[in-house]
Design a protein around this motif. Structure first.
Motif, PDB file in Angstrom:
ATOM      1  N   LEU A  88      38.898  31.602  29.357  1.00 37.34           N
ATOM      2  CA  LEU A  88      38.263  32.523  30.299  1.00 37.34           C
ATOM      3  C   LEU A  88      37.607  33.691  29.561  1.00 37.34           C
ATOM      4  N   GLY A  92      33.684  33.520  29.418  1.00 45.25           N
ATOM      5  CA  GLY A  92      33.248  34.356  30.524  1.00 45.25           C
ATOM      6  C   GLY A  92      32.105  35.275  30.127  1.00 45.25           C
ATOM      7  N   SER A  96      32.725  38.884  34.263  1.00 41.86           N
ATOM      8  CA  SER A  96      34.071  38.311  34.272  1.00 41.86           C
ATOM      9  C   SER A  96      35.012  39.110  33.368  1.00 41.86           C
ATOM     10  N   GLU A 247      38.472  29.507  36.302  1.00 43.49           N
ATOM     11  CA  GLU A 247      38.270  30.949  36.152  1.00 43.49           C
ATOM     12  C   GLU A 247      38.492  31.671  37.480  1.00 43.49           C
TER      13      GLU A 247
END
Length: 302
Positions: A88, A92, A96, A247
């Protein structure tokens, strides 16, 4: 006749010799035959066992599976979760990562405030016990004040009330009655103590109410990425949407993990603050009454 006699005599003469040769040759021939029969299996046995004992290919084949097993175990140990927190953070975008950082800051602030507030409340309860044990049982006000620690919050209340009682005259506050003036000073000091106890609770309330929505924003952003991946690929395959959907779910879980402790800590600390506030309020009432009575007694004596 002579010729026949001579022939019969020759046969008779050589018969014993032939018999003797037969007796000698037969055992020897049979011994040779037995020896050959005994040597034949002995010679064949090493020929049959030789491939098992000396063939390098036969000894190398069992070692191959033993060498392959550690390779398979090492490969399984090195497998990482492609949809975890590490993925993530690495995959990201800026939004994020920013959302994740905000949630982490909220969580750290929640735990810090919770531990510090519990410490402050426990210290106030301990100081209240010291006041009951040392101050109220002292023979005089000054002696009771000296027995309290410098950091005791009730000591500030005592000093504030004592100063209001001793320095009321000669000021504009003469227009205010002495009992009311003492009560006002004690009330202001007690409110300052209560404000220190309530510090940080607003942050807990804010985190408890907004953290789920911050996590929900991360969820919506992850689903948005999943839709983009589907549109680019032209098909809704699992490998295209697994990352963004993972995510989104992680953001939801983190938002709830931040909000739930904040809400529980807020309710618990508010309940403990009520008990602490009640202790301070009772002390202010008792101490204020003592100062008023003491001032009245001093005024009558003069």
């Amino acid at each position: 006749m002579n010729r026949l006699s001579t022939r019969h005599w020759g046969i008779r003469a050589f018969a014993p010799v032939a018999l003797a040769l037969a007796l000698v040759v037969a055992p020897v021939a049979s011994g040779i035959a037995l020896a050959q029969d005994a040597e034949a299996p002995a010679a064949e046995a090493p020929a049959d066992e030789a491939p098992v004992m000396t063939d390098p290919a036969a000894t190398a084949e069992p070692a191959a599976p033993m060498e392959a097993a550690p390779i398979e175990d090492t490969g399984m140990a090195e497998v990482e979760n492609p949809y975890g927190l590490k993925a993530l953070w690495e995959q990201g975008d800026l939004i994020s990562k920013g959302t994740l950082i905000i949630l982490v800051i909220m969580s750290m602030g929640t735990w810090y405030i919770m531990f510090t507030k519990v410490w402050d409340q426990a210290k106030l309860f301990s100081q209240a016990k010291q006041v009951d044990r040392d101050f109220w049982k002292a023979p005089s006000l000054q002696e009771g004040l000296d027995k309290l620690d410098r950091g005791n919050q009730f000591r500030s209340l005592i000093e504030k009330g004592l100063g209001a009682a001793q320095h009321h005259e000669g000021r504009l506050t003469d227009q205010i009655d002495a009992p009311e003036w003492i009560a006002n000073n004690l009330q202001r000091e007690s409110e300052a103590i209560q404000m220190r106890l309530q510090g940080g609770l607003a942050f807990l309330a804010t985190v408890g109410s907004t953290a789920p929505f911050v996590g929900l924003f991360g969820t919506v952003w992850g689903i948005y990425h999943a839709l983009i991946a589907i549109g680019v690929a032209g098909q809704a395959s699992i490998d295209k949407v697994a990352g963004p959907v993972g995510e989104a779910l992680i953001m939801t879980a983190i938002g709830l993990a931040v909000a739930v402790p904040a809400v529980l800590a807020y309710n618990w600390l508010v309940r403990r603050n009520k008990a602490a506030t009640e202790i301070v309020r009772n002390f202010v009432i008792d101490y204020g009454s003592y100062l008023v009575q003491s001032r009245s007694a001093t005024a009558r004596s003069h």
